[in-house]
Design a protein around this motif. Structure first.
Motif, short mmCIF file in Angstrom:
data_model
loop_
_atom_site.label_atom_id
_atom_site.label_comp_id
_atom_site.label_asym_id
_atom_site.label_seq_id
_atom_site.Cartn_x
_atom_site.Cartn_y
_atom_site.Cartn_z
N SER A 34 0.81 -1.22 0.00
CA SER A 34 0.00 0.00 0.00
C SER A 34 0.85 1.27 0.00
O SER A 34 0.34 2.36 -0.26
CB SER A 34 -0.91 0.02 1.23
N LEU A 35 2.14 1.11 0.26
CA LEU A 35 3.00 2.29 0.37
C LEU A 35 3.92 2.47 -0.84
O LEU A 35 4.60 3.48 -0.97
CB LEU A 35 3.86 2.17 1.66
N LYS A 36 3.92 1.51 -1.74
CA LYS A 36 4.90 1.55 -2.84
C LYS A 36 4.72 2.76 -3.75
O LYS A 36 5.70 3.37 -4.19
CB LYS A 36 4.82 0.25 -3.64
N ASP A 37 3.48 3.12 -4.06
CA ASP A 37 3.25 4.29 -4.93
C ASP A 37 3.73 5.57 -4.24
O ASP A 37 4.37 6.42 -4.86
CB ASP A 37 1.77 4.41 -5.29
N ARG A 38 3.42 5.71 -2.96
CA ARG A 38 3.83 6.90 -2.21
C ARG A 38 5.36 6.96 -2.09
O ARG A 38 5.96 8.01 -2.23
CB ARG A 38 3.19 6.88 -0.81
N GLU A 39 5.97 5.78 -1.88
CA GLU A 39 7.43 5.73 -1.78
C GLU A 39 8.08 6.16 -3.09
O GLU A 39 9.05 6.93 -3.10
CB GLU A 39 7.87 4.31 -1.39
N HIS A 40 7.54 5.68 -4.20
CA HIS A 40 8.10 6.04 -5.50
C HIS A 40 7.95 7.54 -5.76
O HIS A 40 8.88 8.20 -6.25
CB HIS A 40 7.39 5.24 -6.60
N GLU A 41 6.80 8.08 -5.43
CA GLU A 41 6.55 9.52 -5.61
C GLU A 41 7.51 10.35 -4.76
O GLU A 41 8.12 11.32 -5.24
CB GLU A 41 5.10 9.82 -5.22
N ALA A 42 7.67 9.96 -3.49
CA ALA A 42 8.54 10.70 -2.59
C ALA A 42 10.00 10.59 -3.02
O ALA A 42 10.78 11.55 -2.90
CB ALA A 42 8.37 10.20 -1.16
N ARG A 43 10.39 9.42 -3.53
CA ARG A 43 11.78 9.24 -3.99
C ARG A 43 12.07 10.15 -5.18
O ARG A 43 13.14 10.76 -5.27
CB ARG A 43 12.02 7.77 -4.35
N GLN A 44 11.11 10.25 -6.10
CA GLN A 44 11.29 11.13 -7.26
C GLN A 44 11.45 12.58 -6.81
O GLN A 44 12.28 13.32 -7.34
CB GLN A 44 10.10 10.99 -8.22
N GLU A 45 10.62 12.99 -5.83
CA GLU A 45 10.72 14.35 -5.32
C GLU A 45 12.10 14.60 -4.70
O GLU A 45 12.69 15.66 -4.89
CB GLU A 45 9.63 14.60 -4.27
N MET A 46 12.62 13.61 -3.99
CA MET A 46 13.94 13.74 -3.39
C MET A 46 15.02 13.86 -4.48
O MET A 46 15.90 14.75 -4.42
CB MET A 46 14.24 12.52 -2.51
N LEU A 47 14.95 13.00 -5.48
CA LEU A 47 15.95 13.03 -6.55
C LEU A 47 15.89 14.34 -7.34
O LEU A 47 16.93 14.90 -7.71
CB LEU A 47 15.73 11.84 -7.49
#
Length: 679
Positions: A200-213
């Protein structure tokens, strides 16, 4: 990830508002690193830091606490800084010696404004810093990203979220690291467990990682190009870029956890270890001379009643050994500081924070080298201007002599304190950053130097003047056997424009008062003007000596000085004496949300608002300028901080003297009469 062993010691400062949990975080770091086997608590008064009587009495940090530990083979020094806005000078001095700062903040968006001055100071001095959001176990339904957004509004640098929370049952139970893309489950007071990232967290994790990068890529064209081409960067490359941009104060990495439950602490330790700058980088940033074989900077000065003077230093270059000459003085003792414990050492290496004994000439901020004391660097922070004062009186008259010497030692320890012997009132006034600041100082006088004092609001330096002139004749005649005393003068008294001071004119013709006695007349008038009809110094008036008589045998300088005082005593009450109160120019700085409250505050204190404008260099802040009677300024900082969440401040300077009449004047005169009667 691979890591090169660093042999030198590193230093991190824990900073943040009062009650954010810095001392609890220090206890957690020491516990996680294995430096202590049992955590202390502020509530129980058994922490490594905050061990002095003044801290225990208030359950808060009142000075910088130094602690050290080893973690994975590296030595760390931690400077736990006080959170009270009144003790900001302690914090700023400590930050100048740190490789990086950990801002500890509560998970409370409404408290974001408390961090504005701290973010500002860190950025102005290019001090790398990361943000640790503490107490996330009390976050409730609020999202971490909303908290970060609130803090972003007061930060001049981009806040970069480094992890996202895992929630179960409405509570944060772990996190996903956005660089390694691994998940961890919190275990209260134990290391976290490695777990699978919840689906349930994978989409949010991917979004947040992109923002960090994308945030990191703002300062790295090569990384930006990879992102545009949809090429996943190597994990090590991301770590390297994060470390570089942190060291350059371009970004602020954001972590979260709970110091109370030891959650997220080991992740924070690893971030410090892998991404914190080395001491050589900090020394270069601090412009430490490269040709100095040994260099150390005084971070704090300590004066004990028995132990003597200790200078807490950060060693920038070389090795400091006991007995060597440093800064032009012989080092007499080297001590590793852990809270109140001082362990004797024979030497201290690069990066260490230690206390050096008996460097009597060294002051806080001084750079000590093998070539001498280089003094305080130009960019060392100035102590904030004083905003609150108390007149101090020793409770035991026998302590009056040692009171001043004891206070001078406190001022040496704390540059934000300032001692002033008032020329107007004769009082010994201690100035500082607020009532708490001065109460702590008075407690230290009692606890460290055995001098008990009481502090009262300083007297307002009122003056008085006259509104109309008068002519007066005075005669002084006394016969006591042998030579008598005789003097006779005619004087004209008149008011002068405001700011003119006192003027004396000799208009004697024909020698009716011999030349040698005229200075005595002026001296007598000056003597009287120290305390006029209303009880205050008289200013802005002129006295003209127009005539008189003398006796060849009985006249003397003393007689003419006495008759001059007599003439003033008789003449001035009939010249319509009026009270003058000092008016100050005050500049009040607050976040714009509080500007209207400040205007009401000024009006309620008989102030005159001159206008307001944006505070230069401070986004979202205003500066309100006003004229304010000095009688209204004593507790101004208390009310100002109360209405501005503790961040408002002000500066002041003398503007002019202004007539004061009515009830306020009557009350001031009555208080003065009572004070004079009590002398």
């Amino acid at each position: 990830m691979p890591h090169t062993q660093i042999q030198t010691a590193r230093c991190a400062a824990l900073v943040g508002p009062y009650l954010s949990g810095k001392t609890s975080l220090l206890e957690s770091l020491l516990f996680a690193a294995g430096a202590t086997t049992r955590k202390g608590s502020v509530r129980d008064g058994n922490t490594v830091g905050d061990s002095c009587a003044e801290a225990k009495a208030r359950q808060m940090s009142v000075e910088v606490n130094v602690a050290s530990f080893e973690y994975l083979g590296e030595r760390w020094n931690i400077l736990d800084c006080p959170g009270s806005v009144e003790l900001v000078c302690e914090t700023q001095n400590a930050l100048m010696a740190a490789d990086l700062a950990v801002i500890v903040a509560e998970a409370a968006p409404e408290k974001a404004v408390l961090l504005a001055p701290l973010f500002k100071f860190l950025d102005e001095n290019a001090i790398p810093h990361l943000l640790f959001i503490n107490k996330v176990d009390a976050l409730g339904d609020l999202r971490v990203r909303d908290v970060v957004q609130a803090y972003q509004a007061v930060s001049g640098r981009k806040l970069v979220l480094r992890e996202v929370p895992i929630r179960e049952g409405g509570k944060i139970t772990g996190f996903v690291d956005l660089v390694s893309e691994r998940a961890w489950h919190f275990n209260p007071h134990k290391p976290s467990d490695l777990v699978q990232i919840p689906d349930s967290l994978k989409d949010r994790e991917h979004e947040a990682r992109q923002e960090m990068l994308e945030a990191v890529a703002d300062y790295d064209d090569a990384l930006l190009e990879k992102l545009l081409e949809d090429v996943a960067p190597e994990t090590q490359e991301v770590y390297d870029r994060l470390a570089k941009e942190l060291a350059d104060d371009l970004i602020v990495p954001v972590f979260f956890g709970s110091a109370e439950n030891d959650n997220g602490i080991r992740r924070l330790l690893k971030a410090l270890r892998h991404e914190g700058p080395e001491v050589a980088v900090t020394a270069e940033r601090r412009n430490v001379p490269a040709d100095a074989a040994v260099a150390a900077q005084v971070v704090k000065t300590l004066n004990g009643s028995h132990a003597g003077k200790l200078s807490v230093v950060r060693v920038w270059r070389g090795t400091v050994t006991d007995g060597m000459t440093l800064g032009g003085e012989r080092v007499s003792g080297i001590f590793r500081v852990n809270g109140h414990a001082h362990d004797k050492l024979s030497a201290a290496g690069v990066g260490d924070v230690v206390a050096l004994g008996r460097l009597e000439k060294a002051a806080t901020g001084d750079l000590l080298t093998d070539k001498g004391n280089q003094g305080k660097p130009e960019l060392w922070p100035e102590a904030p201007p004083p905003v609150f004062g108390l007149a101090l009186h020793a409770q035991n008259r026998n302590d009056e002599v040692k009171l001043t010497a004891a206070i001078q030692k406190l001022v040496e320890e704390d540059p934000a304190l300032r001692l002033e012997q008032s020329t107007d009132t004769g009082e010994l006034v201690l100035w500082g950053q607020g009532d708490i600041h001065l109460q702590i100082a008075m407690d230290r006088l009692r606890n460290k130097f055995n001098v008990s004092v009481k502090g009262v609001p300083p007297q307002v330096p009122y003056k008085e003047t006259i509104r109309k002139g008068a002519s007066h004749h005075a005669r002084y005649k006394r016969q006591t056997g042998g030579h008598g005393q005789f003097a006779d003068i005619h004087v004209e008294v008149k008011p002068l424009p405001r700011g003119s001071g006192f003027q004396f004119e000799d208009a004697i013709v024909g020698g009716v008062v011999p030349r040698q006695f005229i200075p005595a007349v002026e001296a007598g008038v000056r003597d009287y003007s120290v305390r006029g009809p209303l009880g205050f110094p008289v200013v802005d008036f002129a006295v003209r000596l127009t005539g008189g008589q003398f006796h060849a045998v009985d006249s003397s300088e003393m007689a003419f000085k006495t008759v001059a005082r007599q003439a003033m005593t008789e003449a001035l009450p009939g010249c319509e004496p009026v009270l003058l109160e000092p008016i100050l120019t005050v500049s009040i700085a607050v976040p714009s949300d509080f500007t209207s409250k400040v205007q009401r505050l000024i009006s309620g204190r008989r102030g005159q608002i001159l206008g307001y404008d944006a505070r230069p260099g401070w986004q979202g802040w205003d500066e309100v300028k006003a004229y304010l009677p000095q009688a209204e300024i004593h507790d101004l900082i208390v009310e100002l901080r109360s209405l501005s969440l503790g961040v408002g401040t002000f500066t002041w300077s003398f503007e002019r003297l202004q007539e004061l009449t009515g009830k306020a004047a009557d009350k001031a005169v009555e208080i003065r009469k009572e004070a004079l009667a009590a002398q």
